[in-house]
Scaffold this motif. Structure first.
Motif, mmCIF file in Angstrom:
data_model
loop_
_atom_site.group_PDB
_atom_site.id
_atom_site.type_symbol
_atom_site.label_atom_id
_atom_site.label_comp_id
_atom_site.label_asym_id
_atom_site.label_seq_id
_atom_site.Cartn_x
_atom_site.Cartn_y
_atom_site.Cartn_z
ATOM 1 N N UNK A 46 0.811 -1.231 0.000
ATOM 2 C CA UNK A 46 0.000 0.000 0.000
ATOM 3 C C UNK A 46 0.838 1.272 0.000
ATOM 4 N N UNK A 47 2.015 1.236 0.629
ATOM 5 C CA UNK A 47 2.882 2.409 0.583
ATOM 6 C C UNK A 47 3.331 2.680 -0.853
ATOM 7 N N UNK A 48 3.609 1.617 -1.608
ATOM 8 C CA UNK A 48 3.973 1.794 -3.010
ATOM 9 C C UNK A 48 2.856 2.442 -3.812
ATOM 10 N N UNK A 49 1.609 2.007 -3.554
ATOM 11 C CA UNK A 49 0.466 2.639 -4.235
ATOM 12 C C UNK A 49 0.372 4.109 -3.858
ATOM 13 N N UNK A 182 4.752 7.890 -13.236
ATOM 14 C CA UNK A 182 4.627 6.966 -12.132
ATOM 15 C C UNK A 182 3.197 6.587 -11.842
ATOM 16 N N UNK A 183 2.235 7.372 -12.289
ATOM 17 C CA UNK A 183 0.856 7.108 -11.903
ATOM 18 C C UNK A 183 -0.048 6.695 -13.060
ATOM 19 N N UNK A 184 0.355 6.962 -14.288
ATOM 20 C CA UNK A 184 -0.520 6.690 -15.424
ATOM 21 C C UNK A 184 -0.276 5.297 -15.972
ATOM 22 N N UNK A 185 -1.263 4.444 -15.883
ATOM 23 C CA UNK A 185 -1.120 3.082 -16.409
ATOM 24 C C UNK A 185 -2.476 2.424 -16.465
ATOM 25 N N UNK A 320 6.049 2.218 -7.926
ATOM 26 C CA UNK A 320 5.918 2.080 -6.477
ATOM 27 C C UNK A 320 5.140 0.839 -6.090
ATOM 28 N N UNK A 321 3.996 0.635 -6.744
ATOM 29 C CA UNK A 321 3.150 -0.523 -6.446
ATOM 30 C C UNK A 321 3.868 -1.818 -6.819
ATOM 31 N N UNK A 326 7.030 -6.733 -5.466
ATOM 32 C CA UNK A 326 8.246 -7.500 -5.717
ATOM 33 C C UNK A 326 9.077 -7.663 -4.445
ATOM 34 N N UNK A 327 9.159 -6.600 -3.642
ATOM 35 C CA UNK A 327 10.061 -6.614 -2.487
ATOM 36 C C UNK A 327 9.489 -7.344 -1.285
#
Length: 388
Positions: A46-49, A182-185, A320-321, A326-327
């Motif tokens: 959630x921090x990545x999001x 980073x946010x558009x996808x 980020x997400x 992955x981590x």
């Protein structure tokens, strides 16, 4: 460097003093620390999001505040259950402060220069234990461990807090001419990538290598002493793991990338050779020193592979997400690795422990190489790629 030093390395440096003062065993204290790391892994998604949507300034500044509050809670914890709870709060701060968040910022904002930036940050962070372990010990000697953690909380808040609040971008910068890359996808893209064969192979590979390398190197002193080395000699070899780690990262500063097939093959091979070597050479100091440096180099290089592999393959969109997903198992593996290594040593001996760790590293290295060479699914490809 300061975040790693205060939120991570201070506890291992002071665990003996905490145990002596409280009566809690070092095993229990380490368990509390591991609980925070595991929560950090879960919170990283959630921090990545949040990083993708809100930008780095808000998320990472809040992370520093939460981490500092957690350290204060550690310092004043009157009982062991509250000590565990305090380290869980620290874990929440770690998820928005340490490598995972920093890698997201660098990968999304530095473009073609991100390889150098990742190396610089990881080299600096590699000095965290060298600088902050003695500081934590000295503060504990003068003020007690509770006073030490209060001072460390203040150091974290007044130094790193302003850096995050003022120097990090409020919103993501333009990448390759595309605003807010980073946010558009595609909203379903993250799920497709996270379930794809290359992603899972790469994830298994990095996790397996991390588990094997940390399980052995964190327990290197008891492993070497059980093989016949004196405690002082074993400690010398253990200290050189850090030297190898920095050297491994510095090596890639002048290379063409950490996730190419030759680089991945080299890191996996060095890891397996070093870990297997301890099965035969743990009783001789020259061999132990050389193997410790090699294992450290593999560990340091693996950090850069973890930092680069997602963006190298799938670009910067939603980094980020994706980085959080992955981590997560990698962070859990490093959290449980000390206990795994200690349990293996207790149940077997130095030779078998080293061989088992080498076998796990070989499996992880094979998965990492397969993931590196597997073709991308065109449905999850992206135009927003940056190159190292």
């Amino acid at each position: 460097m300061i975040s790693w030093g205060t939120l991570y390395y201070a506890l291992p440096a002071t665990s003996t003093a905490i145990a002596r003062d409280t009566g809690w065993s070092v095993v229990l204290i380490t368990t509390a620390f591991s609980a925070g790391l595991i929560l950090s892994a879960a919170a990283g998604i959630p921090v990545g999001r949040l990083l993708d949507r809100a930008g780095p300034r808000l998320a990472m500044t809040v992370g520093i505040v939460v981490g500092a509050v957690g350290l204060v809670a550690v310092a004043v914890a009157p009982s062991f259950p509250l000590f565990i709870a305090a380290w869980c709060v620290v874990g929440l701060g770690q998820s928005a402060t340490l490598y995972q968040a920093a890698f997201t910022v660098i990968n999304t904002t530095f473009g073609a220069r991100r390889g150098t930036a990742l190396t610089v940050v990881t080299l600096a962070a590699g000095l965290a234990s060298t600088i902050f372990a003695p500081i934590a010990v000295a503060l504990t000697h003068g003020l007690g461990w509770r006073g030490s953690f209060l001072i460390l909380a203040g150091i974290l808040l007044v130094t790193v807090g302003p850096i995050h609040a003022t120097l990090l971008p409020r919103r993501w910068l333009h990448i390759d001419g595309v605003p807010d890359a980073g946010a558009r996808a595609d909203p379903f893209r993250v799920r497709r990538i996270a379930r794809s064969r290359p992603f899972l192979l790469l994830q298994v590979g990095v996790t397996g290598l991390a588990l094997a390398l940390y399980a052995l190197t964190i327990n290197l002193v008891p492993l070497l002493t059980s093989a016949g080395l004196a405690a002082a000699a074993a400690a010398t070899a253990f200290g050189l793991v850090g030297v190898g780690q920095v050297a491994g990262r510095a090596f890639f500063a002048f290379g063409r990338g950490t996730t190419t097939v030759p680089a991945v093959t080299a890191v996996a091979a060095v890891a397996v050779i070093a870990l297997a070597g301890f099965a035969a050479g743990a009783g001789a100091l020259p061999a132990a020193i050389g193997l410790a440096v090699l294992a450290g180099a593999a560990r340091g290089s693996l950090t850069l592979i973890q930092a680069s592999v997602v963006v190298d393959r799938w670009g910067t969109a939603n980094t980020g997400h994706l980085t959080g997903i992955f981590a997560a198992p990698v962070t859990i593996a490093t959290a449980i690795a000390p206990a795994v290594g200690a349990a293996l040593l207790q149940a077997t001996d130095a030779t078998i422990t080293a061989l088992l760790c080498a076998a796990v590293a070989a499996i992880g290295g094979g998965a990492l190489l397969l993931g590196t060479t597997t073709h991308r699914d065109p449905r999850v490809a992206t135009r927003h790629r940056t190159h190292q």
